[in-house]
Design an enzyme around this catalytic site. Structure first.
Site, short mmCIF file in Angstrom:
data_model
loop_
_atom_site.label_atom_id
_atom_site.label_comp_id
_atom_site.label_asym_id
_atom_site.label_seq_id
_atom_site.Cartn_x
_atom_site.Cartn_y
_atom_site.Cartn_z
N THR A 18 -3.51 3.05 2.77
CA THR A 18 -4.77 3.76 2.97
C THR A 18 -4.88 4.34 4.37
O THR A 18 -5.47 5.40 4.56
CB THR A 18 -5.96 2.81 2.69
OG1 THR A 18 -5.86 2.35 1.34
CG2 THR A 18 -7.29 3.52 2.86
N SER A 59 0.70 0.38 -1.17
CA SER A 59 1.41 -0.91 -1.14
C SER A 59 1.37 -1.67 -2.46
O SER A 59 2.18 -2.55 -2.67
CB SER A 59 0.90 -1.79 0.01
OG SER A 59 -0.41 -2.24 -0.23
N THR A 92 -2.94 -2.50 2.36
CA THR A 92 -3.47 -3.87 2.35
C THR A 92 -3.09 -4.67 1.11
O THR A 92 -3.14 -5.90 1.15
CB THR A 92 -5.00 -3.86 2.49
OG1 THR A 92 -5.58 -3.15 1.38
CG2 THR A 92 -5.44 -3.23 3.80
N ASP A 93 -2.71 -4.02 0.01
CA ASP A 93 -2.44 -4.78 -1.21
C ASP A 93 -1.27 -5.73 -1.09
O ASP A 93 -1.24 -6.77 -1.74
CB ASP A 93 -2.21 -3.83 -2.40
CG ASP A 93 -3.50 -3.21 -2.90
OD1 ASP A 93 -4.58 -3.79 -2.67
OD2 ASP A 93 -3.42 -2.13 -3.51
#
Length: 164
Positions: A18, A59, A92-93
Site C-alpha cells: 500500500t 503482500s 502489511t499483509d
C-alpha cells in the site's frame, strides 16, 4: 570527495504494498510507485539513500520465493560496508512473516527496519511518508537487528502479527 560522502548510506528496498500504491480507475489500490518515487516524497535528509527495486506486489500475493528474494536483497545490502542499514518498504499483509525470515537469516548483521502504510500514497491522509521517515531514523539510531516502524511506533519482530 563530495559533501555527501560523509553522510550515512541507507539502502531502501521497495517491494510494493500500500505504501507504493495509487488508486486506479476502479478505486482499487495498485502498487505502481517505485522506491525512488517514494524517496522523492521525503524532505531533505542528512543521509544518502539508495533505492533497491524489487518486483512490486501486494503482500497478500507474496510467495515464499518472493520473501526469500527480499531477504536476499537485505543480505546483499548489509554485506556492503558502505551501507549503514536497510529499510524495507513492504505491504502489511505479510510484513511480519518477511520480517521474521530476515531476522532469522540476517538479524545481527546490521539495523533493518520494515515499514509500510495503511493508506495509499494518493489518499487524503497518506501515512507512508511518515512511516518511512520513522524507519530511516530508527535505522540510523540502531542497534543491529530487525524491527518494524509503523504508526509512530517501533516494534520488535518476535511475536508480531497483524490484527486489523
Amino acid at each position: 570527495m563530495t559533501a555527501d560522502a560523509g553522510k550515512p548510506l541507507v539502502a531502501v528496498i521497495a517491494t510494493g504494498g500500500t505504501i507504493a500504491s495509487r488508486k486506479d480507475a476502479s478505486g482499487a489500490a495498485q502498487p505502481v510507485l517505485r522506491g525512488q518515487d517514494l524517496l522523492d516524497l521525503l524532505p531533505p535528509l542528512d543521509l544518502r539513500l539508495r533505492a533497491v527495486e524489487l518486483p512490486a506486489k501486494d503482500s497478500s500475493a507474496l510467495t515464499l520465493a518472493d520473501m526469500q528474494a527480499i531477504s536476499d536483497a537485505v543480505g546483499a545490502a548489509l554485506a556492503d560496508p558502505a551501507v549503514a542499514g536497510v529499510v524495507v518498504l513492504h505491504g502489511t499483509d505479510a510484513m511480519e512473516e518477511t520480517a521474521l525470515l530476515i531476522a532469522l537469516q540476517h538479524g545481527a548483521r546490521g539495523p533493518v527496519v520494515l515499514t509500510g502504510a495503511q493508506f495509499s500514497a494518493d489518499s487524503d491522509r497518506p501515512d507512508g511518508p511518515g512511516n518511512l521517515a520513522d524507519a530511516l531514523r530508527a535505522v540510523l539510531a540502531g542497534p543491529a537487528g530487525v524491527r518494524l516502524a509503523f504508526g509512530g511506533r517501533l516494534l520488535p519482530v518476535w511475536g508480531l502479527y497483524k490484527a486489523a
